[in-house]
Each structure stands twice: as structure tokens, then as C-alpha cells.
Design a protein around this motif. Sequence first.
Motif, PDB file in Angstrom:
ATOM      1  N   LEU A  14       0.850  -1.193   0.000  1.00 48.39           N
ATOM      2  CA  LEU A  14       0.000   0.000   0.000  1.00 48.39           C
ATOM      3  C   LEU A  14       0.880   1.236   0.000  1.00 48.39           C
ATOM      4  N   TYR A  15       0.776   2.008  -1.052  1.00 51.92           N
ATOM      5  CA  TYR A  15       1.501   3.278  -1.165  1.00 51.92           C
ATOM      6  C   TYR A  15       0.527   4.402  -0.838  1.00 51.92           C
ATOM      7  N   PHE A  16       1.037   5.423  -0.150  1.00 53.51           N
ATOM      8  CA  PHE A  16       0.175   6.566   0.149  1.00 53.51           C
ATOM      9  C   PHE A  16       0.969   7.855   0.134  1.00 53.51           C
ATOM     10  N   ASP A  17       0.247   8.953   0.000  1.00 52.38           N
ATOM     11  CA  ASP A  17       0.824  10.289  -0.053  1.00 52.38           C
ATOM     12  C   ASP A  17       0.666  10.925   1.328  1.00 52.38           C
ATOM     13  N   GLY A  18       1.714  10.844   2.123  1.00 48.74           N
ATOM     14  CA  GLY A  18       1.654  11.365   3.482  1.00 48.74           C
ATOM     15  C   GLY A  18       1.732  12.877   3.585  1.00 48.74           C
ATOM     16  N   ALA A  19       1.986  13.558   2.469  1.00 51.96           N
ATOM     17  CA  ALA A  19       2.163  15.008   2.516  1.00 51.96           C
ATOM     18  C   ALA A  19       0.914  15.790   2.114  1.00 51.96           C
ATOM     19  N   ASP A  20      -0.071  15.135   1.543  1.00 50.64           N
ATOM     20  CA  ASP A  20      -1.276  15.819   1.066  1.00 50.64           C
ATOM     21  C   ASP A  20      -2.495  15.230   1.771  1.00 50.64           C
ATOM     22  N   MET A  21      -3.040  15.959   2.705  1.00 51.01           N
ATOM     23  CA  MET A  21      -4.162  15.442   3.499  1.00 51.01           C
ATOM     24  C   MET A  21      -5.443  15.258   2.682  1.00 51.01           C
ATOM     25  N   THR A  22      -5.544  15.851   1.484  1.00 50.33           N
ATOM     26  CA  THR A  22      -6.715  15.548   0.663  1.00 50.33           C
ATOM     27  C   THR A  22      -6.636  14.119   0.126  1.00 50.33           C
ATOM     28  N   ARG A  47       0.754  12.540  -9.983  1.00 49.16           N
ATOM     29  CA  ARG A  47       1.427  13.835  -9.761  1.00 49.16           C
ATOM     30  C   ARG A  47       1.198  14.783 -10.932  1.00 49.16           C
ATOM     31  N   GLU A  48       1.338  14.248 -12.135  1.00 52.68           N
ATOM     32  CA  GLU A  48       1.197  15.078 -13.342  1.00 52.68           C
ATOM     33  C   GLU A  48      -0.158  15.757 -13.413  1.00 52.68           C
ATOM     34  N   VAL A  49      -1.179  15.116 -12.897  1.00 55.24           N
ATOM     35  CA  VAL A  49      -2.524  15.708 -12.948  1.00 55.24           C
ATOM     36  C   VAL A  49      -2.899  16.393 -11.630  1.00 55.24           C
ATOM     37  N   GLY A  50      -1.927  16.545 -10.739  1.00 60.96           N
ATOM     38  CA  GLY A  50      -2.157  17.294  -9.503  1.00 60.96           C
ATOM     39  C   GLY A  50      -2.835  16.522  -8.391  1.00 60.96           C
ATOM     40  N   LEU A  51      -2.765  15.176  -8.445  1.00 62.26           N
ATOM     41  CA  LEU A  51      -3.445  14.367  -7.435  1.00 62.26           C
ATOM     42  C   LEU A  51      -2.494  13.684  -6.458  1.00 62.26           C
ATOM     43  N   TRP A  52      -1.211  14.018  -6.506  1.00 65.82           N
ATOM     44  CA  TRP A  52      -0.229  13.451  -5.565  1.00 65.82           C
ATOM     45  C   TRP A  52       0.830  14.521  -5.363  1.00 65.82           C
ATOM     46  N   SER A  53       1.257  14.718  -4.139  1.00 69.19           N
ATOM     47  CA  SER A  53       2.264  15.740  -3.844  1.00 69.19           C
ATOM     48  C   SER A  53       3.619  15.339  -4.423  1.00 69.19           C
ATOM     49  N   GLU A  54       4.570  16.245  -4.336  1.00 69.42           N
ATOM     50  CA  GLU A  54       5.932  15.969  -4.794  1.00 69.42           C
ATOM     51  C   GLU A  54       6.729  15.154  -3.772  1.00 69.42           C
ATOM     52  N   ALA A  55       6.183  14.981  -2.585  1.00 74.84           N
ATOM     53  CA  ALA A  55       6.883  14.197  -1.548  1.00 74.84           C
ATOM     54  C   ALA A  55       6.987  12.733  -1.969  1.00 74.84           C
ATOM     55  N   ALA A  56       8.013  12.081  -1.492  1.00 65.45           N
ATOM     56  CA  ALA A  56       8.191  10.658  -1.782  1.00 65.45           C
ATOM     57  C   ALA A  56       6.999   9.868  -1.241  1.00 65.45           C
ATOM     58  N   ALA A  57       6.575   8.899  -2.016  1.00 69.48           N
ATOM     59  CA  ALA A  57       5.483   8.039  -1.578  1.00 69.48           C
ATOM     60  C   ALA A  57       5.920   7.239  -0.361  1.00 69.48           C
ATOM     61  N   LYS A  58       4.984   6.984   0.508  1.00 75.15           N
ATOM     62  CA  LYS A  58       5.234   6.141   1.685  1.00 75.15           C
ATOM     63  C   LYS A  58       4.524   4.816   1.485  1.00 75.15           C
ATOM     64  N   ARG A  59       4.988   3.801   2.230  1.00 79.14           N
ATOM     65  CA  ARG A  59       4.351   2.483   2.199  1.00 79.14           C
ATOM     66  C   ARG A  59       3.907   2.108   3.601  1.00 79.14           C
ATOM     67  N   VAL A  60       2.809   1.395   3.675  1.00 80.70           N
ATOM     68  CA  VAL A  60       2.340   0.890   4.959  1.00 80.70           C
ATOM     69  C   VAL A  60       3.230  -0.294   5.346  1.00 80.70           C
ATOM     70  N   PRO A  61       3.915  -0.217   6.491  1.00 79.32           N
ATOM     71  CA  PRO A  61       4.755  -1.338   6.919  1.00 79.32           C
ATOM     72  C   PRO A  61       3.907  -2.569   7.248  1.00 79.32           C
ATOM     73  N   ALA A  62       4.458  -3.730   6.990  1.00 84.89           N
ATOM     74  CA  ALA A  62       3.737  -4.988   7.233  1.00 84.89           C
ATOM     75  C   ALA A  62       3.221  -5.082   8.664  1.00 84.89           C
ATOM     76  N   PRO A 101     -14.258  12.566  -0.494  1.00 79.46           N
ATOM     77  CA  PRO A 101     -14.985  11.963  -1.617  1.00 79.46           C
ATOM     78  C   PRO A 101     -14.639  12.573  -2.981  1.00 79.46           C
ATOM     79  N   GLU A 102     -14.416  13.879  -3.026  1.00 86.05           N
ATOM     80  CA  GLU A 102     -14.082  14.526  -4.295  1.00 86.05           C
ATOM     81  C   GLU A 102     -12.710  14.063  -4.790  1.00 86.05           C
ATOM     82  N   ARG A 103     -11.751  13.963  -3.888  1.00 85.06           N
ATOM     83  CA  ARG A 103     -10.420  13.509  -4.278  1.00 85.06           C
ATOM     84  C   ARG A 103     -10.456  12.041  -4.686  1.00 85.06           C
ATOM     85  N   TRP A 104     -11.235  11.239  -3.976  1.00 80.59           N
ATOM     86  CA  TRP A 104     -11.370   9.827  -4.339  1.00 80.59           C
ATOM     87  C   TRP A 104     -11.936   9.704  -5.753  1.00 80.59           C
ATOM     88  N   GLN A 105     -12.941  10.487  -6.072  1.00 85.85           N
ATOM     89  CA  GLN A 105     -13.511  10.443  -7.422  1.00 85.85           C
ATOM     90  C   GLN A 105     -12.474  10.878  -8.457  1.00 85.85           C
TER      91      GLN A 105
END
Length: 116
Positions: A14-22, A47-62, A101-105
Motif C-alpha cells: 500500500l503506497y500513500f501520499d503522506g504530505a497531502d491530506m486531501t 502527480r502530473e494531474v495534480g493528485l499526488w504531492s511531490e513528496a516521496a510516496a510512503k508504504r504501509v509497513p507490514a 470523496p471529491e479527491r477519491w472520485q
Amino acid sequence: MALSGTDLINRFELYFDGADMTNASLYLCVDDSLDDAGAQRVIATLREVGLWSEAAAKRVPAEHKPMYAEQMQFVGSSSGRLDGKTFHIAAYDHPKYPCNPERWQAWQDCITKHFP
């Protein structure tokens, strides 16, 4: 057979964007068929479409996955394909990190357009 929210947590990276709370509680879910390089390609598109920050992606540890499975309420998932391999995006709700919900869509629309 559709994957449950728990399946996605337990069976995928699971990758997530820890820098963008939306993007709170939104995850890119990849298995061994689509390695980190593939995941980074999907993230680059978000990122190119503005839906992920420039911060490095994080992963959920096992070791955190059991807590995720227990505490997060599954909202939904969608699939995309990259180089013939399937990946998923997933949304959850958590009292501390509610899904937008808007960001998820917007994520779903992006994956449908770029990774049919």
C-alpha cells in the motif's frame, strides 16, 4: 471475485501520499506482478494531474497492516492496468484520516483515463 478492503490491505503493498491530506486514506495497491517501478509510474501520473504531492510516496509497513485492517472502514476500490498487469486504488475512512470523496472520485477518473 471482488477484493475486500481487508484483502487489499493484507495482500498488496500500500503506497500513500503522506504530505497531502486531501489524499488521506487513499492508497495505491500493487502486488508482486507490478513492482516498485510500476507503482512509481502510476504515482508519477497522479502527480502530473495534480493528485499526488511531490513528496516521496510512503508504504504501509507490514507490522501496521493488522491495525489498518481493524481500524479502517472500506469505502471502495477501482482497478487499472499497466503493462498488462492489474493494480488497484482503494479508499478507506478512519476517524483521524477521513476520505475526501471529491479527491477519491478524481483518483478514480485519473486511473480510468490513464490506465484502462
